[in-house]
Write a protein that holds these residues in place. Structure first.
Motif, PDB file in Angstrom:
ATOM      1  N   SER A  14     -10.010   0.157 -24.491  1.00  0.00           N
ATOM      2  CA  SER A  14     -11.028   0.986 -23.909  1.00  0.00           C
ATOM      3  C   SER A  14     -10.391   2.435 -23.374  1.00  0.00           C
ATOM      4  CB  SER A  14     -12.177   0.512 -22.947  1.00  0.00           C
ATOM      5  OG  SER A  14     -11.352   0.325 -21.781  1.00  0.00           O
ATOM      6  N   GLY A  15      -9.388   2.478 -23.267  1.00  0.00           N
ATOM      7  CA  GLY A  15      -8.593   3.595 -22.657  1.00  0.00           C
ATOM      8  C   GLY A  15      -7.377   3.157 -21.605  1.00  0.00           C
ATOM      9  N   THR A  16      -6.950   4.300 -21.110  1.00  0.00           N
ATOM     10  CA  THR A  16      -5.868   3.975 -20.077  1.00  0.00           C
ATOM     11  C   THR A  16      -6.414   4.810 -18.894  1.00  0.00           C
ATOM     12  OG1 THR A  16      -4.137   4.202 -21.815  1.00  0.00           O
ATOM     13  CG2 THR A  16      -3.610   4.566 -19.308  1.00  0.00           C
ATOM     14  N   ASP A  17      -6.493   3.993 -17.665  1.00  0.00           N
ATOM     15  CA  ASP A  17      -6.774   4.438 -16.509  1.00  0.00           C
ATOM     16  C   ASP A  17      -5.567   4.976 -15.890  1.00  0.00           C
ATOM     17  OD1 ASP A  17      -7.838   4.899 -13.927  1.00  0.00           O
ATOM     18  OD2 ASP A  17      -8.529   2.869 -13.557  1.00  0.00           O
ATOM     19  N   PHE A  18      -5.270   6.297 -16.069  1.00  0.00           N
ATOM     20  CA  PHE A  18      -3.918   7.081 -15.791  1.00  0.00           C
ATOM     21  C   PHE A  18      -3.993   7.158 -14.184  1.00  0.00           C
ATOM     22  CE2 PHE A  18      -4.526   8.621 -20.043  1.00  0.00           C
ATOM     23  CZ  PHE A  18      -3.313   8.275 -20.688  1.00  0.00           C
ATOM     24  N   GLY A  19      -4.851   7.548 -13.593  1.00  0.00           N
ATOM     25  CA  GLY A  19      -4.697   7.404 -11.982  1.00  0.00           C
ATOM     26  C   GLY A  19      -4.320   6.080 -11.360  1.00  0.00           C
ATOM     27  N   ALA A  20      -5.019   4.965 -11.784  1.00  0.00           N
ATOM     28  CA  ALA A  20      -4.506   3.772 -11.198  1.00  0.00           C
ATOM     29  C   ALA A  20      -3.197   3.192 -11.677  1.00  0.00           C
ATOM     30  CB  ALA A  20      -5.415   2.609 -11.558  1.00  0.00           C
ATOM     31  N   MET A  21      -2.697   3.819 -13.174  1.00  0.00           N
ATOM     32  CA  MET A  21      -1.485   3.454 -13.442  1.00  0.00           C
ATOM     33  C   MET A  21      -0.443   4.228 -12.738  1.00  0.00           C
ATOM     34  SD  MET A  21      -0.173   3.760 -17.445  1.00  0.00           S
ATOM     35  CE  MET A  21      -0.149   5.705 -17.483  1.00  0.00           C
ATOM     36  N   PHE A  22      -0.605   5.315 -12.535  1.00  0.00           N
ATOM     37  CA  PHE A  22       0.168   6.240 -11.884  1.00  0.00           C
ATOM     38  C   PHE A  22       0.442   5.757 -10.362  1.00  0.00           C
ATOM     39  CE2 PHE A  22      -0.063   9.171 -15.499  1.00  0.00           C
ATOM     40  CZ  PHE A  22       1.276   9.270 -15.595  1.00  0.00           C
ATOM     41  N   ALA A  23      -0.768   5.337  -9.979  1.00  0.00           N
ATOM     42  CA  ALA A  23      -0.323   4.986  -8.353  1.00  0.00           C
ATOM     43  C   ALA A  23       0.261   3.435  -8.544  1.00  0.00           C
ATOM     44  CB  ALA A  23      -2.075   4.499  -8.018  1.00  0.00           C
ATOM     45  N   GLY A  24       0.064   2.628  -9.604  1.00  0.00           N
ATOM     46  CA  GLY A  24       1.039   1.539  -9.483  1.00  0.00           C
ATOM     47  C   GLY A  24       2.518   1.899  -9.745  1.00  0.00           C
ATOM     48  N   TYR A  25       2.698   2.950 -10.459  1.00  0.00           N
ATOM     49  CA  TYR A  25       4.162   3.723 -10.731  1.00  0.00           C
ATOM     50  C   TYR A  25       4.642   3.857  -9.396  1.00  0.00           C
ATOM     51  CZ  TYR A  25       3.946   3.492 -15.736  1.00  0.00           C
ATOM     52  OH  TYR A  25       3.965   3.047 -17.069  1.00  0.00           O
ATOM     53  N   MET A  26       3.926   4.764  -8.431  1.00  0.00           N
ATOM     54  CA  MET A  26       4.145   5.222  -7.201  1.00  0.00           C
ATOM     55  C   MET A  26       4.586   3.859  -6.294  1.00  0.00           C
ATOM     56  SD  MET A  26       4.261   8.416  -6.888  1.00  0.00           S
ATOM     57  CE  MET A  26       4.639   8.563  -5.200  1.00  0.00           C
ATOM     58  N   LEU A  27       3.836   2.789  -6.436  1.00  0.00           N
ATOM     59  CA  LEU A  27       3.955   1.584  -5.424  1.00  0.00           C
ATOM     60  C   LEU A  27       5.141   1.022  -5.994  1.00  0.00           C
ATOM     61  CD1 LEU A  27       0.410   0.319  -5.135  1.00  0.00           C
ATOM     62  CD2 LEU A  27       1.758   1.399  -3.415  1.00  0.00           C
ATOM     63  N   ALA A  28       5.667   1.054  -7.240  1.00  0.00           N
ATOM     64  CA  ALA A  28       6.835   0.355  -7.806  1.00  0.00           C
ATOM     65  C   ALA A  28       7.938   1.084  -7.464  1.00  0.00           C
ATOM     66  CB  ALA A  28       6.527   0.157  -9.431  1.00  0.00           C
ATOM     67  N   SER A  29       7.845   2.520  -7.121  1.00  0.00           N
ATOM     68  CA  SER A  29       9.283   3.393  -7.075  1.00  0.00           C
ATOM     69  C   SER A  29       9.408   3.216  -5.659  1.00  0.00           C
ATOM     70  CB  SER A  29       9.035   4.887  -7.458  1.00  0.00           C
ATOM     71  OG  SER A  29       7.892   5.418  -6.977  1.00  0.00           O
ATOM     72  N   LEU A  30       8.533   3.098  -4.631  1.00  0.00           N
ATOM     73  CA  LEU A  30       8.937   3.173  -3.132  1.00  0.00           C
ATOM     74  C   LEU A  30       9.779   2.267  -2.643  1.00  0.00           C
ATOM     75  CD1 LEU A  30       5.353   3.572  -1.797  1.00  0.00           C
ATOM     76  CD2 LEU A  30       6.979   5.071  -1.769  1.00  0.00           C
ATOM     77  N   PRO A  31      10.022   1.140  -3.104  1.00  0.00           N
ATOM     78  CA  PRO A  31      10.940   0.030  -2.794  1.00  0.00           C
ATOM     79  C   PRO A  31      12.408   0.524  -2.913  1.00  0.00           C
ATOM     80  CG  PRO A  31       9.281  -1.336  -3.641  1.00  0.00           C
ATOM     81  CD  PRO A  31       8.818   0.206  -4.029  1.00  0.00           C
ATOM     82  N   VAL A  61       6.601  -4.570 -16.723  1.00  0.00           N
ATOM     83  CA  VAL A  61       5.605  -5.219 -17.948  1.00  0.00           C
ATOM     84  C   VAL A  61       4.282  -5.124 -17.323  1.00  0.00           C
ATOM     85  CG1 VAL A  61       5.090  -7.065 -19.062  1.00  0.00           C
ATOM     86  CG2 VAL A  61       7.677  -6.251 -18.975  1.00  0.00           C
ATOM     87  N   GLY A  62       4.030  -5.433 -15.992  1.00  0.00           N
ATOM     88  CA  GLY A  62       2.834  -5.946 -15.295  1.00  0.00           C
ATOM     89  C   GLY A  62       2.063  -4.495 -15.460  1.00  0.00           C
ATOM     90  N   LEU A  63       2.435  -3.317 -15.595  1.00  0.00           N
ATOM     91  CA  LEU A  63       1.887  -1.899 -15.234  1.00  0.00           C
ATOM     92  C   LEU A  63       1.087  -1.992 -16.683  1.00  0.00           C
ATOM     93  CD1 LEU A  63       4.359   0.223 -13.266  1.00  0.00           C
ATOM     94  CD2 LEU A  63       2.027  -0.814 -12.692  1.00  0.00           C
ATOM     95  N   LEU A  64       1.451  -2.376 -17.623  1.00  0.00           N
ATOM     96  CA  LEU A  64       0.828  -2.345 -18.999  1.00  0.00           C
ATOM     97  C   LEU A  64      -0.463  -2.880 -18.810  1.00  0.00           C
ATOM     98  CD1 LEU A  64       3.484  -3.806 -21.388  1.00  0.00           C
ATOM     99  CD2 LEU A  64       2.913  -1.267 -21.094  1.00  0.00           C
ATOM    100  N   LEU A  80      -8.515   7.697  -3.323  1.00  0.00           N
ATOM    101  CA  LEU A  80      -7.732   6.758  -2.887  1.00  0.00           C
ATOM    102  C   LEU A  80      -7.885   5.284  -3.412  1.00  0.00           C
ATOM    103  CD1 LEU A  80      -7.848   7.873   1.007  1.00  0.00           C
ATOM    104  CD2 LEU A  80      -6.250   8.279  -1.096  1.00  0.00           C
ATOM    105  N   GLU A  81      -9.147   5.054  -4.184  1.00  0.00           N
ATOM    106  CA  GLU A  81      -9.102   3.739  -4.692  1.00  0.00           C
ATOM    107  C   GLU A  81      -8.259   3.421  -5.611  1.00  0.00           C
ATOM    108  OE1 GLU A  81     -13.076   3.714  -6.269  1.00  0.00           O
ATOM    109  OE2 GLU A  81     -14.059   3.932  -4.113  1.00  0.00           O
ATOM    110  N   ASN A  82      -7.604   4.425  -6.209  1.00  0.00           N
ATOM    111  CA  ASN A  82      -6.546   3.826  -7.196  1.00  0.00           C
ATOM    112  C   ASN A  82      -5.407   3.361  -6.672  1.00  0.00           C
ATOM    113  OD1 ASN A  82      -7.971   5.503  -9.359  1.00  0.00           O
ATOM    114  ND2 ASN A  82      -6.641   7.148  -8.992  1.00  0.00           N
ATOM    115  N   TYR A  83      -5.070   3.401  -5.450  1.00  0.00           N
ATOM    116  CA  TYR A  83      -3.955   2.625  -4.924  1.00  0.00           C
ATOM    117  C   TYR A  83      -4.348   1.378  -4.434  1.00  0.00           C
ATOM    118  CZ  TYR A  83      -0.592   6.632  -4.433  1.00  0.00           C
ATOM    119  OH  TYR A  83       0.100   7.495  -4.934  1.00  0.00           O
ATOM    120  N   ALA A  84      -5.603   1.049  -3.968  1.00  0.00           N
ATOM    121  CA  ALA A  84      -6.234   0.058  -3.768  1.00  0.00           C
ATOM    122  C   ALA A  84      -6.003  -1.111  -5.097  1.00  0.00           C
ATOM    123  CB  ALA A  84      -7.637   0.011  -3.106  1.00  0.00           C
TER     124      ALA A  84
END
Length: 300
Positions: free
Chosen positions: A259-276, A250-253, A79-83
Motif C-alpha cells: 500500500s506504500g512506504t511509510d518513509f517517516g517510520a522507515m527513516f526512524a528505523g534507520y536512525m535507530l539502526a545507526s545509533l549503535p 532486512v527487517g527494515l523492509l 514522535l510516533e515514528n520512533y515508537a
C-alpha cells in the motif's frame, strides 16, 4: 692634494626595504585562498552529511508532511515514528548485535593468530601463504555471492545462525590477517627476546606482549568488520527467510508494503539502526585512528 668625498652610509633596514619587493599584496591573496579552501571543505562536509540530515528530518514527518514538504522540516514533530520503528526493529537489532559480536570475535581471534604466526615465525612457504592471503583481496565480494549461496544450500545451512556468521568470519579474516601481520612486524623484536630470557613461553608472549601492544590494530579491524557486518543486506536477504533470524538491514523492509512506504517510520528505523555504530565509533575512534597511523592511542 686630492680630496675624496665620503660616501653616505645607508642603514641596513632601508637597504633591505629597497631590495625586497613589497609584500602588501601577499596577505590578501593568502586570505582569499584560505577562505576558498574553507568554503570548499565546508561544501564537502555538507554533501557528506546531507543524507544523514535528510534522514533525521524525514524521521519526524508523517506521510502527509513528507508529501507536502519533501526537503524542508515539518511541524509538529511526529514522535510516533520512533515508537513504531522501535517496536518493529527491536528483535532485529538484538539478532544483529549477536551476529556482529560473534563474527567480530571470530575474526579477531583468527586474525591475531595468523598474523602473529606469519610475523614472528619462520617456516617454509611463509611468504607464499601470505601472498595467497593478499591475493584474496583481489576477489570482489559480489563475485563470491552466488558460489557461497550454492555452497550454503548444498550444506543445508540456509535459515540457520551459522550461515550468517561463518561467511563474515571467512571474509573478514583476509584483511584482518594482513593488518595484524603488518602491525606485529613493527613491534621491536627485543621485547620478545627479553621475555624469552625471563622464561616466557609462546602463550605468555602472545597474551602479555603482543596482544596489549596490538590493541590499536585490533580496534581498527573490529570497527571495519563491525560496520561491514552491520550494514550487509544481500547475504541475509538471500539466505534467511525465517523472521527470527533476520538482521536489521532486512527487517527494515517491513515498512515497504504494497500500500506504500511509510518513509517517516522507515527513516526512524534507520536512525535507530545507526545509533549503535555511532556510539561505538565515538568510544573506540582513538584505537581506530591509532591503528591506521601505526601507533598507540594517545601517542600522537
Amino acid at each position: 692634494m686630492t680630496i675624496h668625498a665620503e660616501s653616505p652610509v645607508i642603514p641596513a633596514a632601508a637597504l633591505a626595504t629597497a631590495v625586497e619587493p613589497p609584500r602588501r599584496g601577499r596577505r590578501p591573496r593568502r586570505r582569499r585562498m584560505q577562505i576558498g579552501i574553507n568554503l570548499a571543505l565546508s561544501a564537502i562536509v555538507f554533501v557528506a552529511f546531507f543524507p544523514y540530515i535528510f534522514m533525521l528530518l524525514t524521521s519526524f514527518k508523517s506521510k502527509e508532511q513528507f508529501a507536502e514538504q519533501y526537503w524542508l522540516p515539518a511541524w509538529p514533530l511526529n514522535l510516533e515514528n520512533y515508537a513504531k520503528a522501535f517496536e518493529q526493529v527491536a528483535p532485529y537489532l538484538l539478532m544483529t548485535f549477536l551476529v556482529a559480536a560473534v563474527s567480530v570475535v571470530g575474526i579477531l581471534f583468527l586474525s591475531l593468530l595468523s598474523g602473529y604466526v606469519l610475523a614472528r615465525f619462520t617456516f617454509p612457504g611463509r611468504q607464499f601463504f601470505f601472498l595467497m592471503v593478499v591475493a584474496l583481496l583481489m576477489v570482489p565480494s559480489i563475485a563470491a555471492l552466488i558460489p557461497r549461496f550454492v555452497l550454503a544450500r548444498d550444506l543445508g545451512m540456509l535459515n540457520t545462525f551459522p550461515v550468517l556468521v561463518i561467511p563474515y568470519i571467512a571474509a573478514g579474516v583476509v584483511l584482518g590477517t594482513i593488518l595484524m601481520k603488518t602491525f606485529i612486524e613493527g613491534i621491536p623484536q627485543e621485547l620478545f627476546d627479553a621475555a624469552r630470557m625471563d622464561g616466557a613461553g609462546q602463550g605468555r608472549l602472545f597474551f602479555s606482549i603482543m596482544l596489549p601492544l596490538s590493541l590499536p590494530v585490533v580496534g581498527t579491524v573490529a570497527l571495519i568488520n563491525l560496520i561491514a557486518v552491520w550494514n550487509d543486506f544481500f547475504w541475509p536477504l538471500l539466505t534467511i527467510t525465517q523472521n527470527s533470524l533476520k538482521t536489521i538491514s532486512v527487517g527494515l523492509l517491513f515498512f515497504q508494503g504494497q500500500s506504500g512506504t511509510d518513509f517517516g517510520a522507515m527513516f526512524a528505523g534507520y536512525m535507530l539502526a545507526s545509533l549503535p555504530l555511532l556510539i561505538l565509533f565515538t568510544f573506540f575512534s582513538k584505537y581506530f585512528l591509532a591503528g591506521i597511523q601505526g601507533g598507540l592511542p594517545g601517542s600522537h
